[in-house]
Write an enzyme that holds these catalytic residues in place. Structure first.
Site, PDB file in Angstrom:
ATOM      1  N   LYS A   1       0.842  -1.192   0.000  1.00 47.60           N
ATOM      2  CA  LYS A   1       0.000   0.000   0.000  1.00 47.60           C
ATOM      3  C   LYS A   1       0.884   1.252   0.000  1.00 47.60           C
ATOM      4  O   LYS A   1       1.869   1.323   0.743  1.00 47.60           O
ATOM      5  CB  LYS A   1      -0.893  -0.031   1.238  1.00 47.60           C
ATOM      6  CG  LYS A   1      -1.925   1.080   1.347  1.00 47.60           C
ATOM      7  CD  LYS A   1      -2.774   0.828   2.589  1.00 47.60           C
ATOM      8  CE  LYS A   1      -3.872   1.865   2.767  1.00 47.60           C
ATOM      9  NZ  LYS A   1      -4.715   1.556   3.947  1.00 47.60           N
TER      10      LYS A   1
ATOM     11  N   SER B   1      -9.274   1.275   3.095  1.00 46.38           N
ATOM     12  CA  SER B   1      -8.450   2.051   2.192  1.00 46.38           C
ATOM     13  C   SER B   1      -7.386   1.216   1.493  1.00 46.38           C
ATOM     14  O   SER B   1      -6.744   1.690   0.547  1.00 46.38           O
ATOM     15  CB  SER B   1      -7.777   3.197   2.976  1.00 46.38           C
ATOM     16  OG  SER B   1      -6.958   2.681   4.018  1.00 46.38           O
TER      17      SER B   1
ATOM     18  N   SER C   1      -9.657  -0.757   7.369  1.00 46.45           N
ATOM     19  CA  SER C   1      -9.164  -0.609   6.003  1.00 46.45           C
ATOM     20  C   SER C   1      -8.491  -1.846   5.429  1.00 46.45           C
ATOM     21  O   SER C   1      -8.297  -1.939   4.221  1.00 46.45           O
ATOM     22  CB  SER C   1      -8.183   0.569   5.930  1.00 46.45           C
ATOM     23  OG  SER C   1      -8.854   1.780   6.178  1.00 46.45           O
TER      24      SER C   1
END
Length: 593
Positions: free
Chosen positions: A61, A135, A159
């Site tokens: 990420k 996310s 997330s």
């Protein structure tokens, strides 16, 4: 030189081209660079290097630093070039993992939808009209699309768990601080967790195991405590929400959760309904209370400059977080402390809490029409977890009627991470991998064996079964004629036999309480196993051994008791004749050293 790792890299880049999902990646590494690293790994393996994650392909990420790749947090104007990788990435690559690139996310890790990014909305891997979940959207999609083995994300409000649920993946979110956040762009510094997404629990746990452990570079990092439990109960009992606490679920998800709960018994669980309204109320404090000020502390001043790439929804959330007063923040911290105490009381007497991971699987169009409302609903069951210092493992539950993935999670108090993994493994019908290496090996040879009267003294302390073993050939076993029946193990070099037993791992504190509670004539001391290892095992007082009956010929307490029961059934007497005529006075009864 073995070609397997290079072939896996080639297949990964071929898969990237096949799926044509450019929104998954913000920065993708050059294929030749990754192939060069794969070649080096293959050579290292040929030289017998110990690299447990060799060839594991990783998507990271893009709020987590990877040396040589820009970190953007999904905002181009925020980008910087780290010279060092985040601690978690260093730990993974040092064990042979290969990073393919940096993945898209809800900007500044603010969102559960995966659409809040100037790099594009990340589409669900199996239906491009649906959101991927955020996310950690890109990392989840990269795993679900079959490009990488594991995705590294972060989880502050859910997330990592929400995109795992949407894609039928496993998502592990540890207790706060167990995985250090050095090199991670903060969202809420006190509540951020690095998370792992994978297709299976073994892969996710193997990666997470490497990532855990405190570091001086992260003042919030923590070590496993001395009393950490290392295994769930053999017959776990879990809590599930009352029906009224599930009102936010879509009909499809409500049915799937009920089906998951209905199947618990056949998996060896018992369950009890509990009132989780206090947890749901605490969850609201993450965005609706003063705690949201942590998001402004992280990136608020940057977003105040109105960068062109700022997502409007993210900018509005973070901008509003500048408003709460200090006394409101203190009040909310007090509310969270009280809620955490209540949560521990709620879970007293159960191994964990089983929850739906999220409420529904919305379309991208729906989220664009209602970006705040839908996002808020998606965090209904996830938002409270980090606020209350809890850990969670998200896994697939029963699918919906149309076969779509549906996710559940086991939520446990801080440091009960292994328990959550054990529960998740049982639900999935697989053996449970070990996350925690801490602990002391303890050999049971008698009444503490599985199925015997005081085995619960091990399981109540979270002892983890490691396997069946035998001692070296320097031991004799003695029936001590106690109530309940138990044997004593005595060392006799050159005049013994291998004795069967079971090996367990216990935390240091658990072993201390175990030893303190041992009744006479029992004790603990070093025992040599057949493979040459020395572990902690049971011994007994010298005089007790002399008064006992030597049962070494049976090779172990279980075999002796089986013979005893058989003989009793056949003759009506308590001891087989061959046992009754032998005593512990014939061999040496010097206690084991």
């Amino acid at each position: 030189m073995r070609p397997e790792i290079r072939e896996r890299v080639l297949l990964a880049y071929k898969r990237i081209a096949e799926v044509d999902r450019p929104e998954v990646w913000i920065t993708l590494r050059d294929e030749n660079d990754v192939l060069a690293e794969a070649t080096a790994l293959e050579r290292a393996l040929e030289a017998d290097a110990d690299l447990p994650l060799a060839g594991v392909l990783v998507a990271v990420k893009d709020n987590i630093d990877v040396a040589g790749l820009p970190t953007t947090a999904a905002c181009p104007e925020f980008a910087y070039a780290p010279t060092e990788s985040a601690t978690v990435i260093e730990r993974l690559t040092s064990q042979g993992a290969l990073v393919l690139g940096k993945t898209n996310l809800d900007q500044f890790a603010t969102g559960l939808v995966g659409t809040r990014s100037p790099y594009g909305a990340v589409r669900c891997a199996w239906d491009p009209t649906l959101v991927s979940g955020g996310s950690s959207s890109g990392s989840a999609a990269a795993v679900a699309l079959g490009i990488v083995d594991i995705g590294i994300g972060t989880d502050t409000a859910g997330s990592g768990r929400v995109p795992a649920a949407f894609h039928g993946l496993v998502g592990i979110k540890t207790s706060l601080g167990i995985v250090p956040n050095t090199g991670v762009v903060p969202a809420c510094a006190d509540y951020d967790c690095v998370t792992v997404l994978a297709h299976d629990l073994d892969s996710a746990t193997a990666a997470m195991k490497v990532m855990t452990g405190p570091t001086m570079t992260d003042p919030r990092s923590r070590a496993w405590p001395a009393d950490v439990r290392l295994a769930a109960a053999p017959n776990p009992r879990v809590a599930v929400p009352r029906g009224e606490d599930l009102a936010s679920l879509s009909p499809a998800y409500r049915r799937a959760f009920e089906e998951t709960v209905a199947g618990l018994a056949e998996k060896g669980f018992t369950h009890v309904e509990v009132d989780i309204s206090g947890l749901l109320d605490a969850a609201k404090l993450l965005y609706d209370g003063a705690i949201v000020a942590q998001r402004y502390s992280a990136v608020g001043k940057f977003l105040d400059t109105a960068p062109a790439g700022a997502d409007p929804t993210v900018a509005a959330i973070v901008g509003s977080a500048a408003g709460p007063s200090a006394h409101r923040y203190v009040d909310d911290l007090d509310a969270l402390a009280r809620a955490e105490t209540a949560a521990r009381a709620l879970l007293n007497g159960v191994d964990g809490l089983l929850l739906p991971t999220t409420t529904e699987h919305p379309t991208i169009a729906a989220v664009q029409s209602d970006p705040i409302g839908i996002n808020r609903r998606l965090g209904t069951f996830t938002n409270f977890c980090n606020l209350l210092d809890m850990a969670a493992v998200a896994v697939p539950g029963a699918p919906t009627l149309d076969g779509s993935p549906f996710g559940v999670m086991f939520v446990v108090p801080a440091f009960e991470d292994q328990i959550a993994i054990d529960l998740a493994a049982r639900l999935g019908g697989s053996a449970s991998p070990s996350l925690i290496d801490d602990g002391i090996e303890v050999l049971a040879v008698g009444a503490h064996l599985r199925g015997f009267p005081v085995h619960h003294q091990l399981t109540e302390r979270g002892a983890r079964f490691s396997g069946e073993v035998t001692t070296s050939a320097d031991y004799r076993l003695v029936d001590l004629h106690t109530t309940p029946p138990k044997p004593g193990l005595v060392r006799r070099e050159g005049d013994g036999a291998p004795i069967a037993g079971e090996l367990y791992r216990m935390s240091a504190a658990a072993l201390g309480t175990f030893l303190a509670g041992l009744p006479a004539p029992m004790g603990l001391g070093p025992v040599e196993l057949s493979d040459g290892r020395w572990v902690t095992g049971f011994c007994c007082a010298h005089d007790a051994a002399e008064k006992g009956t030597d049962i070494t010929e049976y090779g172990g307490w279980r075999a002796y008791c089986t013979a005893l029961n058989h003989a009793g059934a056949q003759t009506g007497r308590g001891l087989p004749p061959s046992v009754a005529t032998r005593t512990a006075s014939s061999p040496s009864t010097v206690p084991m050293r």
